[in-house]
Design a protein around this motif. Sequence first.
Motif, PDB file in Angstrom:
ATOM      1  N   ILE A 104      16.513  -4.793 -57.124  1.00  0.00           N
ATOM      2  CA  ILE A 104      16.431  -5.773 -58.208  1.00  0.00           C
ATOM      3  C   ILE A 104      16.592  -7.193 -57.674  1.00  0.00           C
ATOM      4  CG2 ILE A 104      17.525  -6.550 -60.349  1.00  0.00           C
ATOM      5  CD1 ILE A 104      18.267  -3.611 -60.871  1.00  0.00           C
ATOM      6  N   ALA A 105      17.434  -7.362 -56.653  1.00  0.00           N
ATOM      7  CA  ALA A 105      17.726  -8.699 -56.129  1.00  0.00           C
ATOM      8  C   ALA A 105      16.520  -9.340 -55.448  1.00  0.00           C
ATOM      9  CB  ALA A 105      18.901  -8.633 -55.154  1.00  0.00           C
ATOM     10  N   ILE A 106      15.680  -8.552 -54.785  1.00  0.00           N
ATOM     11  CA  ILE A 106      14.638  -9.137 -53.936  1.00  0.00           C
ATOM     12  C   ILE A 106      13.222  -8.948 -54.453  1.00  0.00           C
ATOM     13  CG2 ILE A 106      16.103  -8.829 -51.902  1.00  0.00           C
ATOM     14  CD1 ILE A 106      14.351  -6.463 -51.092  1.00  0.00           C
ATOM     15  N   THR A 107      13.028  -8.265 -55.571  1.00  0.00           N
ATOM     16  CA  THR A 107      11.675  -7.997 -56.067  1.00  0.00           C
ATOM     17  C   THR A 107      10.987  -9.286 -56.529  1.00  0.00           C
ATOM     18  OG1 THR A 107      12.282  -5.771 -56.785  1.00  0.00           O
ATOM     19  CG2 THR A 107      10.312  -6.735 -57.775  1.00  0.00           C
ATOM     20  N   PRO A 108       9.772  -9.568 -56.067  1.00  0.00           N
ATOM     21  CA  PRO A 108       9.016 -10.735 -56.562  1.00  0.00           C
ATOM     22  C   PRO A 108       8.707 -10.583 -58.049  1.00  0.00           C
ATOM     23  CG  PRO A 108       8.073  -9.886 -54.513  1.00  0.00           C
ATOM     24  CD  PRO A 108       9.068  -8.863 -54.982  1.00  0.00           C
ATOM     25  N   THR A 109       8.346 -11.666 -58.694  1.00  0.00           N
ATOM     26  CA  THR A 109       8.106 -11.669 -60.133  1.00  0.00           C
ATOM     27  C   THR A 109       6.740 -11.084 -60.480  1.00  0.00           C
ATOM     28  OG1 THR A 109       7.108 -13.866 -60.130  1.00  0.00           O
ATOM     29  CG2 THR A 109       9.511 -13.738 -60.336  1.00  0.00           C
ATOM     30  N   TYR A 110       6.511 -10.914 -61.784  1.00  0.00           N
ATOM     31  CA  TYR A 110       5.226 -10.413 -62.271  1.00  0.00           C
ATOM     32  C   TYR A 110       4.085 -11.346 -61.871  1.00  0.00           C
ATOM     33  CZ  TYR A 110       1.735  -8.565 -65.526  1.00  0.00           C
ATOM     34  OH  TYR A 110       0.588  -8.025 -66.078  1.00  0.00           O
ATOM     35  N   ASP A 111       4.316 -12.643 -61.932  1.00  0.00           N
ATOM     36  CA  ASP A 111       3.269 -13.606 -61.555  1.00  0.00           C
ATOM     37  C   ASP A 111       2.891 -13.491 -60.091  1.00  0.00           C
ATOM     38  OD1 ASP A 111       3.178 -14.596 -64.109  1.00  0.00           O
ATOM     39  OD2 ASP A 111       4.560 -16.259 -63.711  1.00  0.00           O
ATOM     40  N   GLN A 112       3.793 -12.972 -59.258  1.00  0.00           N
ATOM     41  CA  GLN A 112       3.545 -12.886 -57.823  1.00  0.00           C
ATOM     42  C   GLN A 112       2.899 -11.576 -57.406  1.00  0.00           C
ATOM     43  OE1 GLN A 112       7.691 -13.722 -56.843  1.00  0.00           O
ATOM     44  NE2 GLN A 112       7.106 -15.686 -55.926  1.00  0.00           N
ATOM     45  N   ILE A 113       3.320 -10.450 -57.981  1.00  0.00           N
ATOM     46  CA  ILE A 113       2.778  -9.154 -57.535  1.00  0.00           C
ATOM     47  C   ILE A 113       2.276  -8.294 -58.694  1.00  0.00           C
ATOM     48  CG2 ILE A 113       4.179  -9.122 -55.436  1.00  0.00           C
ATOM     49  CD1 ILE A 113       6.043  -7.135 -56.836  1.00  0.00           C
ATOM     50  N   GLY A 114       2.243  -8.840 -59.899  1.00  0.00           N
ATOM     51  CA  GLY A 114       1.669  -8.118 -61.027  1.00  0.00           C
ATOM     52  C   GLY A 114       2.509  -6.956 -61.502  1.00  0.00           C
ATOM     53  N   LEU A 115       1.836  -5.876 -61.896  1.00  0.00           N
ATOM     54  CA  LEU A 115       2.493  -4.735 -62.523  1.00  0.00           C
ATOM     55  C   LEU A 115       3.511  -4.064 -61.623  1.00  0.00           C
ATOM     56  CD1 LEU A 115       2.557  -2.994 -65.086  1.00  0.00           C
ATOM     57  CD2 LEU A 115       0.756  -1.559 -64.069  1.00  0.00           C
ATOM     58  N   ALA A 116       3.352  -4.235 -60.311  1.00  0.00           N
ATOM     59  CA  ALA A 116       4.309  -3.619 -59.382  1.00  0.00           C
ATOM     60  C   ALA A 116       5.725  -4.136 -59.625  1.00  0.00           C
ATOM     61  CB  ALA A 116       3.889  -3.888 -57.941  1.00  0.00           C
ATOM     62  N   ALA A 117       5.842  -5.395 -60.069  1.00  0.00           N
ATOM     63  CA  ALA A 117       7.166  -5.998 -60.254  1.00  0.00           C
ATOM     64  C   ALA A 117       8.007  -5.247 -61.285  1.00  0.00           C
ATOM     65  CB  ALA A 117       7.021  -7.467 -60.630  1.00  0.00           C
ATOM     66  N   PRO A 118       7.537  -5.061 -62.536  1.00  0.00           N
ATOM     67  CA  PRO A 118       8.370  -4.331 -63.497  1.00  0.00           C
ATOM     68  C   PRO A 118       8.583  -2.870 -63.100  1.00  0.00           C
ATOM     69  CG  PRO A 118       6.196  -4.767 -64.421  1.00  0.00           C
ATOM     70  CD  PRO A 118       6.310  -5.590 -63.171  1.00  0.00           C
ATOM     71  N   LEU A 119       7.620  -2.277 -62.384  1.00  0.00           N
ATOM     72  CA  LEU A 119       7.781  -0.894 -61.949  1.00  0.00           C
ATOM     73  C   LEU A 119       8.891  -0.765 -60.908  1.00  0.00           C
ATOM     74  CD1 LEU A 119       4.059   0.314 -61.696  1.00  0.00           C
ATOM     75  CD2 LEU A 119       5.735   0.798 -63.499  1.00  0.00           C
ATOM     76  N   ILE A 120       9.000  -1.742 -60.015  1.00  0.00           N
ATOM     77  CA  ILE A 120      10.074  -1.729 -59.022  1.00  0.00           C
ATOM     78  C   ILE A 120      11.425  -1.927 -59.700  1.00  0.00           C
ATOM     79  CG2 ILE A 120      11.063  -2.934 -57.029  1.00  0.00           C
ATOM     80  CD1 ILE A 120       8.202  -3.567 -56.145  1.00  0.00           C
ATOM     81  N   ILE A 121      11.461  -2.849 -60.675  1.00  0.00           N
ATOM     82  CA  ILE A 121      12.700  -3.062 -61.416  1.00  0.00           C
ATOM     83  C   ILE A 121      13.123  -1.789 -62.134  1.00  0.00           C
ATOM     84  CG2 ILE A 121      13.775  -4.353 -63.301  1.00  0.00           C
ATOM     85  CD1 ILE A 121      13.329  -5.966 -60.766  1.00  0.00           C
ATOM     86  N   LEU A 122      12.158  -1.113 -62.751  1.00  0.00           N
ATOM     87  CA  LEU A 122      12.453   0.145 -63.426  1.00  0.00           C
ATOM     88  C   LEU A 122      12.968   1.185 -62.437  1.00  0.00           C
ATOM     89  CD1 LEU A 122      12.383   1.976 -65.913  1.00  0.00           C
ATOM     90  CD2 LEU A 122       9.967   2.445 -65.417  1.00  0.00           C
ATOM     91  N   ALA A 123      12.322   1.269 -61.257  1.00  0.00           N
ATOM     92  CA  ALA A 123      12.763   2.229 -60.239  1.00  0.00           C
ATOM     93  C   ALA A 123      14.187   1.923 -59.778  1.00  0.00           C
ATOM     94  CB  ALA A 123      11.803   2.208 -59.055  1.00  0.00           C
ATOM     95  N   GLY A 124      14.479   0.632 -59.604  1.00  0.00           N
ATOM     96  CA  GLY A 124      15.828   0.253 -59.211  1.00  0.00           C
ATOM     97  C   GLY A 124      16.862   0.660 -60.242  1.00  0.00           C
ATOM     98  N   ARG A 125      16.533   0.484 -61.513  1.00  0.00           N
ATOM     99  CA  ARG A 125      17.450   0.876 -62.582  1.00  0.00           C
ATOM    100  C   ARG A 125      17.625   2.396 -62.634  1.00  0.00           C
ATOM    101  NH1 ARG A 125      21.013  -0.244 -64.397  1.00  0.00           N
ATOM    102  NH2 ARG A 125      20.733   0.336 -66.578  1.00  0.00           N
TER     103      ARG A 125
END
Length: 442
Positions: A115-136
């Motif tokens: 969660i700390a290092i994931t780039p934003t949605y504007d930077q990497i698109g759909l991968a961003a919320p998916l990584i956040i979800l995986a982290g949670r």
Amino acid sequence: MTADTLPARAMPSGDAATAATKKSAFKSIFIVASGNFLEMFDFMVFGYYATYISKAFFPTGSEFVSLLLTLMTFGAGFLMRPVGALVLGAYVDHHGRRKGLLLTLGLMALGTLAIAITPTYDQIGLAAPLIILAGRLVQGLSAGVEVGGVSVYLNEIAPPHRKGFYTSWQSASQQAAVVFAALIGLLVSTSLSPETMQAWGWRIPFIIGCVMIPFLFIIRRHVEETDAFLNRKEHPKIGEIVRIIGANWGIVLQGALMAVMTTVFFYMITAYTPTFGSKVLNLGPGEALFVTACVGLTNFILLPVMGALSDKVGRRPLLITASVLGVVLAYPLMSWLVASPSFGKLLAVELLLATIYATYNGAFIVYLTEAIPAHVRTVGFSLAYSMATAIFGGFTPAISTALIGATGDKAIPGAWCAAAALLSLLALLIGSRVNRHAEAHG
């Protein structure tokens, strides 16, 4: 110089032994609770910065929908708790408390870093919320057994007449994390502009959590295995554990229903308070964070007090008193608050709800550890607690937001708390009656 003022080495042997025992107990509590601190710190930070996270990872064009998606992601981590409770809980009951507590800390650290290092949605698109979800989800997997593992460990090292006091420090360590996270949030939010906070400022608390990880590993490596675990000749494997849990499903179900109140109240007065205070009551973010810090400090003081009180008067009187107060007071208090919101009223309401929570939780955690059979205590406790959190408590911020949107009643979160208290009260009363009937005809 009196005996009371002698240095420890000059004390009579009995006093020296007592002092050494107290020091060892404090050390054990601190070591075990340290990882629990990190778990709750990361959970609270996610809840506190839900508004910023929603814009960074869930931009939808609708502020309400983005916030709801973020709070649903926060809640999604709790869906993994029952899985963690069963799989990791079985690991702890088979391989030992020490190994299990080290494993859960490692998983929590992995989720925090993501969660700390994931780039934003504007930077990497759909991968961003998916990584956040995986982290949670990884954090939820770890948390599924962290609370149970710590609670069981503290219960097993406690003297017979002080189990309530010892076990209450599991929850108290979480409150220390609430205070620490709120104070950091208050410092960061008042030091940086809203634009800077949105750009990168919200990451600072997560980075602080990552910095703590190596130190917490060093501390937790000194955890010693409990005598209760070492003295058992057999440690069941996962298949046998599942069978035993199935045979005791009534106890687990009652525990889960009783845990509904403590989980709903906890996430209402901690994780949801900053969002509720700023977005619903239109108070300043700093005011809501300060109230949250006061809630955590109050709970930190009251939980061990209530745990110790439960050792004196029993668990049931405190459980019944707190749940009845929750049913009767939660909605009226919230209605009084939203009628004319202010910092003082928010503080008063949150502290009253915190007192109800601490009274209930101080007795409930030890009640549940004592109800579960010893050889499957970790998995049984964790499964009961995680089911309540996954279905009710963890989604409290999202449910409260959705209920307000659907009804237009800003006080409706109080009704949600009251319903949770009523469900737990019925579970205690009906479950206890069923248990007495079974014992009478067994």
